[in-house]
Design a protein around this motif. Structure first.
Motif, mmCIF file in Angstrom:
data_model
loop_
_atom_site.group_PDB
_atom_site.id
_atom_site.type_symbol
_atom_site.label_atom_id
_atom_site.label_comp_id
_atom_site.label_asym_id
_atom_site.label_seq_id
_atom_site.Cartn_x
_atom_site.Cartn_y
_atom_site.Cartn_z
ATOM 1 N N PHE A 277 0.833 -1.205 0.000
ATOM 2 C CA PHE A 277 0.000 0.000 0.000
ATOM 3 C C PHE A 277 0.865 1.253 0.000
ATOM 4 O O PHE A 277 0.645 2.182 -0.777
ATOM 5 N N ILE A 278 1.889 1.271 0.836
ATOM 6 C CA ILE A 278 2.791 2.419 0.927
ATOM 7 C C ILE A 278 3.561 2.594 -0.384
ATOM 8 O O ILE A 278 3.721 3.712 -0.883
ATOM 9 N N LEU B 152 -0.834 4.092 -13.348
ATOM 10 C CA LEU B 152 -0.877 4.010 -11.891
ATOM 11 C C LEU B 152 -1.643 2.767 -11.438
ATOM 12 O O LEU B 152 -2.618 2.363 -12.068
ATOM 13 N N PRO B 153 -1.207 2.166 -10.330
ATOM 14 C CA PRO B 153 -1.894 0.967 -9.840
ATOM 15 C C PRO B 153 -3.228 1.322 -9.196
ATOM 16 O O PRO B 153 -3.440 2.452 -8.738
ATOM 17 N N LYS C 216 3.296 14.950 -0.185
ATOM 18 C CA LYS C 216 3.305 14.963 -1.655
ATOM 19 C C LYS C 216 4.651 15.508 -2.090
ATOM 20 O O LYS C 216 5.024 16.635 -1.776
ATOM 21 N N GLU C 217 5.411 14.670 -2.820
ATOM 22 C CA GLU C 217 6.752 15.098 -3.226
ATOM 23 C C GLU C 217 6.849 15.407 -4.713
ATOM 24 O O GLU C 217 7.766 16.090 -5.138
ATOM 25 N N ARG C 218 5.911 14.896 -5.514
ATOM 26 C CA ARG C 218 5.956 15.191 -6.942
ATOM 27 C C ARG C 218 4.564 15.041 -7.544
ATOM 28 O O ARG C 218 3.735 14.311 -7.030
ATOM 29 N N CYS C 219 4.339 15.725 -8.642
ATOM 30 C CA CYS C 219 3.076 15.627 -9.361
ATOM 31 C C CYS C 219 3.202 14.551 -10.434
ATOM 32 O O CYS C 219 4.269 14.324 -10.982
ATOM 33 N N ILE C 220 2.106 13.923 -10.728
ATOM 34 C CA ILE C 220 2.060 12.877 -11.735
ATOM 35 C C ILE C 220 1.567 13.484 -13.040
ATOM 36 O O ILE C 220 0.541 14.162 -13.079
ATOM 37 N N GLY C 221 2.299 13.258 -14.110
ATOM 38 C CA GLY C 221 1.916 13.769 -15.418
ATOM 39 C C GLY C 221 0.726 13.017 -16.001
ATOM 40 O O GLY C 221 0.391 11.915 -15.579
ATOM 41 N N LYS C 222 0.095 13.603 -16.990
ATOM 42 C CA LYS C 222 -1.079 12.989 -17.609
ATOM 43 C C LYS C 222 -0.754 11.636 -18.231
ATOM 44 O O LYS C 222 -1.560 10.720 -18.203
ATOM 45 N N PHE D 271 2.046 7.340 -6.708
ATOM 46 C CA PHE D 271 1.157 8.494 -6.888
ATOM 47 C C PHE D 271 1.845 9.801 -6.505
ATOM 48 O O PHE D 271 1.248 10.869 -6.584
ATOM 49 N N GLY D 272 3.102 9.720 -6.032
ATOM 50 C CA GLY D 272 3.866 10.912 -5.706
ATOM 51 C C GLY D 272 3.936 11.230 -4.224
ATOM 52 O O GLY D 272 4.395 12.301 -3.841
ATOM 53 N N PHE D 273 3.513 10.297 -3.360
ATOM 54 C CA PHE D 273 3.526 10.530 -1.914
ATOM 55 C C PHE D 273 4.705 9.817 -1.265
ATOM 56 O O PHE D 273 4.961 8.641 -1.520
ATOM 57 N N LEU D 274 5.408 10.519 -0.388
ATOM 58 C CA LEU D 274 6.520 9.967 0.363
ATOM 59 C C LEU D 274 6.049 9.670 1.777
ATOM 60 O O LEU D 274 5.472 10.535 2.446
ATOM 61 N N ASN D 275 6.270 8.449 2.243
ATOM 62 C CA ASN D 275 5.896 8.072 3.608
ATOM 63 C C ASN D 275 6.895 8.691 4.571
ATOM 64 O O ASN D 275 8.075 8.377 4.540
ATOM 65 N N THR D 276 6.423 9.605 5.417
ATOM 66 C CA THR D 276 7.303 10.295 6.362
ATOM 67 C C THR D 276 7.246 9.703 7.763
ATOM 68 O O THR D 276 8.153 9.914 8.562
#
Length: 71
Positions: A18-19, A58-59, A46-52, A25-30
């Motif tokens: 899951f992590i 994406l899963p 959120k560390e980065r945006c996902i391009g189109k 999706f651009g999320f970093l587990n802190t």
């Protein structure tokens, strides 16, 4: 942005998968606390945006239904 998750432990097949999927999706587990028997607590940033173009790759993230035990 920041995302905090507090979810029932029984809804996860594998919390590490899951992590990893949220990372795609651009999320970093802190932070995560998996020591409780009932709930998992996790923080993400959120560390980065996902391009189109990446959105179609994406899963799918799914959780199992909550299981309640009759007492």
């Amino acid at each position: 942005g920041l995302m905090q998750i507090a979810e029932v432990e029984s809804r996860f097949d594998n919390v590490e998968n899951f992590i990893q999927n949220l990372h795609k999706f651009g999320f970093l587990n802190t932070w995560k606390d998996l020591t409780y028997n009932i709930f998992y607590f996790m923080d993400f940033k959120k560390e980065r945006c996902i391009g189109k173009k990446m959105k179609s790759k994406l899963p799918e993230i799914t959780l199992k239904p909550c299981l309640y035990k009759k007492r």
